[in-house]
Design a protein around this motif. Structure first.
Motif, PDB file in Angstrom:
ATOM      1  N   GLY A   1       1.007  -1.151   0.159  1.00 22.76           N
ATOM      2  CA  GLY A   1      -0.014  -0.273   0.144  1.00 22.76           C
ATOM      3  C   GLY A   1       0.895   1.552  -0.360  1.00 22.76           C
ATOM      4  N   LEU A   2       2.408   0.902   0.486  1.00 29.13           N
ATOM      5  CA  LEU A   2       2.845   1.999   0.523  1.00 29.13           C
ATOM      6  C   LEU A   2       3.640   2.855  -0.491  1.00 29.13           C
ATOM      7  CD1 LEU A   2       4.757   1.819   3.760  1.00 29.13           C
ATOM      8  CD2 LEU A   2       3.535   3.722   3.419  1.00 29.13           C
ATOM      9  N   PHE A   3       3.752   1.532  -1.262  1.00 30.24           N
ATOM     10  CA  PHE A   3       4.343   1.607  -3.225  1.00 30.24           C
ATOM     11  C   PHE A   3       3.074   2.403  -3.443  1.00 30.24           C
ATOM     12  CE2 PHE A   3       7.120  -2.107  -2.889  1.00 30.24           C
ATOM     13  CZ  PHE A   3       7.744  -1.222  -2.378  1.00 30.24           C
ATOM     14  N   ILE A   4       1.712   2.103  -3.494  1.00 29.83           N
ATOM     15  CA  ILE A   4       0.804   3.139  -4.046  1.00 29.83           C
ATOM     16  C   ILE A   4       0.740   4.283  -3.860  1.00 29.83           C
ATOM     17  CG2 ILE A   4      -1.696   2.637  -4.655  1.00 29.83           C
ATOM     18  CD1 ILE A   4      -2.043  -0.253  -4.393  1.00 29.83           C
ATOM     19  N   TYR A   5       0.603   4.675  -2.437  1.00 29.49           N
ATOM     20  CA  TYR A   5       0.618   5.834  -1.963  1.00 29.49           C
ATOM     21  C   TYR A   5       1.702   6.803  -2.123  1.00 29.49           C
ATOM     22  CZ  TYR A   5       1.294   9.431   1.103  1.00 29.49           C
ATOM     23  OH  TYR A   5       1.947  10.751   2.049  1.00 29.49           O
ATOM     24  N   TRP A   6       3.229   5.986  -2.605  1.00 27.61           N
ATOM     25  CA  TRP A   6       4.403   7.417  -2.923  1.00 27.61           C
ATOM     26  C   TRP A   6       4.226   7.273  -4.193  1.00 27.61           C
ATOM     27  CZ3 TRP A   6       7.583   2.792  -0.105  1.00 27.61           C
ATOM     28  CH2 TRP A   6       7.749   3.023   1.495  1.00 27.61           C
ATOM     29  N   ALA A   7       3.223   6.404  -5.364  1.00 23.53           N
ATOM     30  CA  ALA A   7       3.226   7.381  -6.720  1.00 23.53           C
ATOM     31  C   ALA A   7       2.183   8.193  -7.119  1.00 23.53           C
ATOM     32  CB  ALA A   7       2.672   6.139  -7.028  1.00 23.53           C
TER      33      ALA A   7
ATOM     34  N   TYR B   1      -0.169  13.352   0.632  1.00 26.02           N
ATOM     35  CA  TYR B   1      -0.443  14.097   1.902  1.00 26.02           C
ATOM     36  C   TYR B   1       0.770  15.103   2.416  1.00 26.02           C
ATOM     37  CZ  TYR B   1      -4.196  10.965   1.610  1.00 26.02           C
ATOM     38  OH  TYR B   1      -5.568  11.008   1.207  1.00 26.02           O
ATOM     39  N   GLY B   2       0.185  15.528   3.229  1.00 27.30           N
ATOM     40  CA  GLY B   2       1.417  16.635   4.270  1.00 27.30           C
ATOM     41  C   GLY B   2       1.261  17.399   5.360  1.00 27.30           C
ATOM     42  N   ILE B   3       1.433  18.238   5.485  1.00 27.65           N
ATOM     43  CA  ILE B   3       1.208  20.469   6.848  1.00 27.65           C
ATOM     44  C   ILE B   3       1.452  20.488   5.641  1.00 27.65           C
ATOM     45  CG2 ILE B   3       1.259  20.647   8.761  1.00 27.65           C
ATOM     46  CD1 ILE B   3       2.142  17.949  10.041  1.00 27.65           C
ATOM     47  N   SER B   4       0.453  21.618   4.787  1.00 26.70           N
ATOM     48  CA  SER B   4       1.105  23.092   4.248  1.00 26.70           C
ATOM     49  C   SER B   4       0.008  24.150   5.601  1.00 26.70           C
ATOM     50  CB  SER B   4       0.610  22.500   2.681  1.00 26.70           C
ATOM     51  OG  SER B   4       0.871  21.672   2.538  1.00 26.70           O
ATOM     52  N   VAL B   5       0.348  25.188   4.991  1.00 28.00           N
ATOM     53  CA  VAL B   5       0.008  26.399   5.715  1.00 28.00           C
ATOM     54  C   VAL B   5       0.563  27.332   4.723  1.00 28.00           C
ATOM     55  CG1 VAL B   5       0.790  28.412   6.840  1.00 28.00           C
ATOM     56  CG2 VAL B   5       1.223  25.912   7.565  1.00 28.00           C
TER      57      VAL B   5
ATOM     58  N   MET C   1       5.430  22.526   4.538  1.00 32.16           N
ATOM     59  CA  MET C   1       5.548  22.820   5.825  1.00 32.16           C
ATOM     60  C   MET C   1       6.649  21.522   6.270  1.00 32.16           C
ATOM     61  SD  MET C   1       5.339  25.522   6.345  1.00 32.16           S
ATOM     62  CE  MET C   1       7.072  26.523   8.168  1.00 32.16           C
ATOM     63  N   ILE C   2       5.422  20.220   6.552  1.00 37.44           N
ATOM     64  CA  ILE C   2       6.271  18.825   6.408  1.00 37.44           C
ATOM     65  C   ILE C   2       6.125  18.126   5.320  1.00 37.44           C
ATOM     66  CG2 ILE C   2       6.365  16.998   8.561  1.00 37.44           C
ATOM     67  CD1 ILE C   2       5.942  18.636  10.837  1.00 37.44           C
ATOM     68  N   ARG C   3       6.356  17.135   4.738  1.00 42.65           N
ATOM     69  CA  ARG C   3       5.697  15.703   4.067  1.00 42.65           C
ATOM     70  C   ARG C   3       6.901  14.455   5.399  1.00 42.65           C
ATOM     71  NH1 ARG C   3       5.055  16.664  -1.603  1.00 42.65           N
ATOM     72  NH2 ARG C   3       5.480  14.487  -1.707  1.00 42.65           N
ATOM     73  N   PHE C   4       6.031  13.477   4.560  1.00 43.74           N
ATOM     74  CA  PHE C   4       5.575  11.886   5.479  1.00 43.74           C
ATOM     75  C   PHE C   4       7.701  11.992   4.824  1.00 43.74           C
ATOM     76  CE2 PHE C   4       1.298  11.971   5.750  1.00 43.74           C
ATOM     77  CZ  PHE C   4       1.573  12.203   6.917  1.00 43.74           C
ATOM     78  N   PHE C   5       7.704  11.569   3.979  1.00 40.66           N
ATOM     79  CA  PHE C   5       8.864  11.298   3.548  1.00 40.66           C
ATOM     80  C   PHE C   5       9.896  12.366   2.598  1.00 40.66           C
ATOM     81  CE2 PHE C   5       5.461   7.603   3.621  1.00 40.66           C
ATOM     82  CZ  PHE C   5       6.022   7.016   4.399  1.00 40.66           C
ATOM     83  N   PRO C   6      11.146  12.165   3.060  1.00 37.88           N
ATOM     84  CA  PRO C   6      11.738  13.466   1.522  1.00 37.88           C
ATOM     85  C   PRO C   6      12.194  12.550  -0.088  1.00 37.88           C
ATOM     86  CG  PRO C   6      13.584  12.768   2.957  1.00 37.88           C
ATOM     87  CD  PRO C   6      11.349  12.050   3.256  1.00 37.88           C
TER      88      PRO C   6
END
Length: 233
Positions: A30-36, A40-44, A49-54
């Motif tokens: 499922g992470l492979f599908i999500y990473w494609a 999602y992240g935290i935006s202002v 501002m923050i991403r789950f994966f760099p």
């Protein structure tokens, strides 16, 4: 005197141990599908501002090129996950084991007492049955989470064919958020579950493997003490 008594049936243990590798592969694929489509992240104000994966993480594992692989594994093991879940629910229903799993009126209060005991704040435990109050809440929650994962997964996979399910899930985008949140919930449950196993001790872990638990025969022990005291008098 030590006694051996049955605690977990074969089907209960089978579904428990099968679910662990199946769910692990489901999360991995499922992470492979999500990473494609890492949306999602935290935006202002539109600024992330923050991403789950760099970015270096994606480059190192060549993740954008593994979408097809992730979908293939995810949809294959989805069937094992669903079948295993159905077997578990049917067994608990027809065997009557659901009575030991479904939370009761005092469960949430006792679960708090179990938590305080595990944190070494409270010395005594509330009355213990086959499953303590915290376990009953956790095991019931994981069943509800499983139903939610399958429902949101189908809504994402076939949003046109299952338009009514997609609508019940709040739409395609919200269903995708729920599906991702449930995945985080599984990881959290796994961590807490391992901690509970460690705190419960080896005897409890052994019963999940063999189905039997080693304990003290209090009745025979009490009879022996009574006889000894009577003889001394």
């Amino acid at each position: 005197m030590k006694t051996i008594k049955e605690k977990h049936s074969l089907l209960m243990r089978w579904t428990h141990w099968v679910n662990f590798p199946v769910l692990a592969i489901m999360i991995w694929s499922g992470l492979f599908i999500y990473w494609a489509n890492d949306s999602y992240g935290i935006s202002v104000f539109g600024i992330t501002m923050i991403r789950f994966f760099p970015e270096w993480f994606y480059s190192y594992f060549h993740i954008p090129q593994r979408l097809a692989e992730g979908m293939a594994f995810h949809f294959l093991f989805m069937w094992f996950f669903v079948i295993n879940g159905i077997l578990y629910v049917l067994y608990t229903f027809f065997s009557g084991a659901w009575r030991e799993l479904v939370p009761g009126q005092r469960t949430f209060k006792e679960a708090w007492q179990v938590l305080l005991h595990d944190l070494h704040i409270r010395k005594t435990l509330p009355p213990q049955q086959k499953y303590n109050a915290a376990q009953r809440i956790a095991y019931t929650a994981i069943i509800i989470m499983g139903v939610g994962s399958v429902s949101t997964g189908l809504a994402i996979y076939k949003p046109v064919q299952f338009y009514w399910l997609c609508w019940l899930c709040g739409g395609y985008h919200f269903a995708r958020i729920l599906h991702f949140a449930l995945t985080i919930g599984y990881v959290f449950f796994f961590v807490v579950h391992i901690l509970q196993v460690v705190l419960a001790g080896w005897n409890n872990f052994r019963s999940v493997i063999s189905g039997f638990e080693v304990g003290e025969d209090k009745e025979k022990l009490g009879t022996g003490q009574f006889t000894s005291e009577k003889t001394e008098k």
